[in-house]
Design a protein around this motif. Structure first.
Motif, PDB file in Angstrom:
ATOM      1  N   MET A   1      73.218  80.471  22.163  1.00 37.38           N
ATOM      2  CA  MET A   1      72.369  79.838  23.130  1.00 37.38           C
ATOM      3  C   MET A   1      73.062  78.705  23.700  1.00 37.38           C
ATOM      4  O   MET A   1      73.593  77.803  23.511  1.00 37.38           O
ATOM      5  CB  MET A   1      71.144  79.476  22.645  1.00 37.38           C
ATOM      6  CG  MET A   1      69.988  78.846  23.424  1.00 37.38           C
ATOM      7  SD  MET A   1      68.405  78.351  22.463  1.00 37.38           S
ATOM      8  CE  MET A   1      67.931  80.069  21.990  1.00 37.38           C
ATOM      9  N   LYS A   2      72.724  78.733  25.097  1.00 38.93           N
ATOM     10  CA  LYS A   2      73.636  77.509  25.950  1.00 38.93           C
ATOM     11  C   LYS A   2      72.563  76.629  26.938  1.00 38.93           C
ATOM     12  O   LYS A   2      71.634  77.557  27.619  1.00 38.93           O
ATOM     13  CB  LYS A   2      74.557  78.267  26.914  1.00 38.93           C
ATOM     14  CG  LYS A   2      75.354  77.057  27.714  1.00 38.93           C
ATOM     15  CD  LYS A   2      76.605  77.916  28.210  1.00 38.93           C
ATOM     16  CE  LYS A   2      77.358  76.894  28.897  1.00 38.93           C
ATOM     17  NZ  LYS A   2      78.710  77.573  29.614  1.00 38.93           N
ATOM     18  N   ARG A   3      72.479  75.531  26.774  1.00 43.86           N
ATOM     19  CA  ARG A   3      71.644  74.810  27.676  1.00 43.86           C
ATOM     20  C   ARG A   3      72.371  74.059  28.763  1.00 43.86           C
ATOM     21  O   ARG A   3      73.418  73.553  28.613  1.00 43.86           O
ATOM     22  CB  ARG A   3      70.882  73.624  26.889  1.00 43.86           C
ATOM     23  CG  ARG A   3      69.960  72.711  27.441  1.00 43.86           C
ATOM     24  CD  ARG A   3      69.491  71.600  26.649  1.00 43.86           C
ATOM     25  NE  ARG A   3      68.456  70.990  27.232  1.00 43.86           N
ATOM     26  CZ  ARG A   3      68.723  69.543  27.868  1.00 43.86           C
ATOM     27  NH1 ARG A   3      70.171  69.024  27.736  1.00 43.86           N
ATOM     28  NH2 ARG A   3      68.041  68.928  28.517  1.00 43.86           N
ATOM     29  N   LEU A   4      71.781  74.414  29.841  1.00 50.83           N
ATOM     30  CA  LEU A   4      72.346  73.604  31.151  1.00 50.83           C
ATOM     31  C   LEU A   4      71.369  72.554  31.787  1.00 50.83           C
ATOM     32  O   LEU A   4      70.319  72.880  31.968  1.00 50.83           O
ATOM     33  CB  LEU A   4      72.582  74.639  32.112  1.00 50.83           C
ATOM     34  CG  LEU A   4      73.246  75.988  32.035  1.00 50.83           C
ATOM     35  CD1 LEU A   4      73.000  76.934  33.020  1.00 50.83           C
ATOM     36  CD2 LEU A   4      74.815  75.243  31.449  1.00 50.83           C
ATOM     37  N   ALA A   5      71.819  71.279  31.488  1.00 50.36           N
ATOM     38  CA  ALA A   5      70.913  70.034  31.943  1.00 50.36           C
ATOM     39  C   ALA A   5      70.953  69.753  33.468  1.00 50.36           C
ATOM     40  O   ALA A   5      72.476  69.783  33.827  1.00 50.36           O
ATOM     41  CB  ALA A   5      71.229  69.259  30.903  1.00 50.36           C
ATOM     42  N   ALA A  36      73.050  79.876  34.608  1.00 56.53           N
ATOM     43  CA  ALA A  36      71.790  80.583  34.477  1.00 56.53           C
ATOM     44  C   ALA A  36      71.428  81.564  35.372  1.00 56.53           C
ATOM     45  O   ALA A  36      70.946  82.594  35.132  1.00 56.53           O
ATOM     46  CB  ALA A  36      70.690  79.458  34.337  1.00 56.53           C
ATOM     47  N   LEU A  37      71.592  81.471  36.834  1.00 61.18           N
ATOM     48  CA  LEU A  37      71.414  82.297  37.658  1.00 61.18           C
ATOM     49  C   LEU A  37      72.289  83.574  37.860  1.00 61.18           C
ATOM     50  O   LEU A  37      71.621  84.600  38.062  1.00 61.18           O
ATOM     51  CB  LEU A  37      71.316  81.495  39.157  1.00 61.18           C
ATOM     52  CG  LEU A  37      70.356  80.407  39.508  1.00 61.18           C
ATOM     53  CD1 LEU A  37      70.755  79.748  40.599  1.00 61.18           C
ATOM     54  CD2 LEU A  37      68.853  81.052  39.429  1.00 61.18           C
ATOM     55  N   VAL A  60      66.875  84.061  30.099  1.00 61.97           N
ATOM     56  CA  VAL A  60      66.967  82.900  30.509  1.00 61.97           C
ATOM     57  C   VAL A  60      65.636  82.156  30.825  1.00 61.97           C
ATOM     58  O   VAL A  60      64.684  82.856  31.368  1.00 61.97           O
ATOM     59  CB  VAL A  60      67.742  83.150  32.009  1.00 61.97           C
ATOM     60  CG1 VAL A  60      67.812  81.971  32.687  1.00 61.97           C
ATOM     61  CG2 VAL A  60      68.988  84.011  31.767  1.00 61.97           C
ATOM     62  N   ASP A  61      65.499  80.728  30.539  1.00 63.75           N
ATOM     63  CA  ASP A  61      64.375  80.037  30.814  1.00 63.75           C
ATOM     64  C   ASP A  61      64.803  78.691  31.573  1.00 63.75           C
ATOM     65  O   ASP A  61      65.634  78.169  31.251  1.00 63.75           O
ATOM     66  CB  ASP A  61      63.953  79.651  29.412  1.00 63.75           C
ATOM     67  CG  ASP A  61      62.519  78.881  29.510  1.00 63.75           C
ATOM     68  OD1 ASP A  61      61.635  79.228  30.752  1.00 63.75           O
ATOM     69  OD2 ASP A  61      62.423  77.962  28.725  1.00 63.75           O
ATOM     70  N   VAL A  68      68.028  77.227  29.816  1.00 65.69           N
ATOM     71  CA  VAL A  68      68.498  77.725  28.639  1.00 65.69           C
ATOM     72  C   VAL A  68      68.808  79.410  28.848  1.00 65.69           C
ATOM     73  O   VAL A  68      67.905  80.176  29.267  1.00 65.69           O
ATOM     74  CB  VAL A  68      67.467  77.561  27.264  1.00 65.69           C
ATOM     75  CG1 VAL A  68      67.996  78.214  25.990  1.00 65.69           C
ATOM     76  CG2 VAL A  68      67.224  76.135  27.275  1.00 65.69           C
ATOM     77  N   VAL A  69      70.005  79.585  28.358  1.00 68.61           N
ATOM     78  CA  VAL A  69      70.385  80.905  28.219  1.00 68.61           C
ATOM     79  C   VAL A  69      70.719  81.528  26.731  1.00 68.61           C
ATOM     80  O   VAL A  69      71.497  80.992  26.193  1.00 68.61           O
ATOM     81  CB  VAL A  69      71.751  81.285  29.187  1.00 68.61           C
ATOM     82  CG1 VAL A  69      72.268  82.596  29.110  1.00 68.61           C
ATOM     83  CG2 VAL A  69      71.735  80.656  30.617  1.00 68.61           C
TER      84      VAL A  69
END
Length: 324
Positions: A1-5, A36-37, A60-61, A68-69
């Protein structure tokens, strides 16, 4: 899981401290939402038909503040443990995919692909360029005893031709590029396929630009030894062109070699940064986690920087032969 801020904080290193930390413009090289896109749209799988895929995306959220991916965990052999032949196999897959895309095989039509990545990335960092000609800085023991004697003049010449090299690269045939194609982002999965991570910079670049990043970066971060650079470059270029030919591409391979060589300008800033940081008490590999022997780091990275600068000069000579 990867979070992009959207608004990033912390996590900076000597190499990332001047990066744009949260970019709202979709075509900016470091647009915060791009990865994410790319997963949400399926762009990350544009190379998959040729054996070079992204991790499988579970979901993807996206919210106003972050994305979050969720993706698979990939079992396999990371490129840190690859031999040169395995690098070459991955380069052939990349060439086959990028060749097909360059021939009209479905370049994504989305506004958030990065544009002009190398120029923007390499010029954004504030760099103490005066250090390239500062005798005191080059006479520091760590620099004087470990950098190749000809690096200073070669780095100055690379810097002097930076505008020409960027313009050359931007004039060459275009395709979809990952734009962070290097050792830490590559895994050979247990099924033999190649998995490519970190799609945050994906955009339009030159045929050969991605492999032009792969080769020097493998040596800068000591995943291969400097004396292996010539063999790695020759083998990767040959395999990448083989992949292009597999796709039906029939262009001049010297144009691809030119893109690889001109990509050296991406690291124009790294020599003065190393000179600037020579007085630091400790030195670390990329990522800031592992302390390394300073003399060894400067000797090996210095040799790779000299090779990189020489590649930039080779690009100028090749462009002259090609009348570009």
């Amino acid at each position: 899981m990867k979070r992009l801020a959207r608004h990033r904080d912390g996590g900076t290193t000597a190499f990332t401290q001047h990066w744009s930390q949260h970019c709202e413009s979709p075509d900016h090289w470091n647009y915060w939402l791009r990865e994410a896109l790319a997963y949400q749209s399926g762009v990350v799988q544009c190379f998959a038909e040729e054996g070079l895929r992204a991790p499988i995306c579970v979901g993807v959220d996206i919210t106003d503040e972050d994305a979050v991916v969720a993706m698979e965990f990939v079992d396999g052999t990371p490129a840190e443990r690859w031999d040169i032949d395995t690098y070459a196999d991955a380069a052939r897959c990349l060439g086959a995919a990028q060749g097909k895309l360059s021939l009209g095989g479905g370049l994504p039509d989305v506004e958030w692909l990065s544009q002009g990545f190398l120029r923007d990335y390499s010029t954004e960092k504030p760099v103490a360029w005066d250090l390239l000609d500062d005798d005191h800085s080059w006479n520091q023991a760590l620099v004087a005893e470990n950098f190749p004697p000809t690096l200073r003049s070669a780095a100055n010449e690379l810097h002097a031709h930076r505008h020409r090299l960027r313009s050359l690269l931007e004039s060459l045939p275009r395709t979809l590029c990952h734009l962070d194609f290097w050792t830490k982002n590559l895994i050979q999965a247990d099924d033999g396929s190649f998995v490519l991570l970190d799609w945050g910079f994906v955009g339009i670049g030159a045929l050969g630009e991605d492999v032009g990043n792969l080769v020097p970066d493998a040596a800068f971060d000591i995943f291969i030894e400097p004396h292996q650079l010539r063999e790695l470059r020759r083998t990767v270029l040959s395999s990448y062109v083989d992949g292009l030919n597999d796709s039906g591409w029939s262009g001049d391979p010297r144009v691809v070699e030119l893109a690889m060589a001109a990509s050296a300008v991406k690291y124009d800033w790294l020599t003065p940064l190393m000179v600037e940081r020579a007085s630091a008490g400790q030195h670390r590999r990329y990522g800031g986690l592992e302390t390394v022997n300073s003399a060894e780091l400067y000797a090996k990275r210095g040799a790779a920087l000299l090779d990189n600068a020489q590649q930039g000069l080779h690009a100028l000579q090749l462009a002259e032969k090609l009348a570009l």
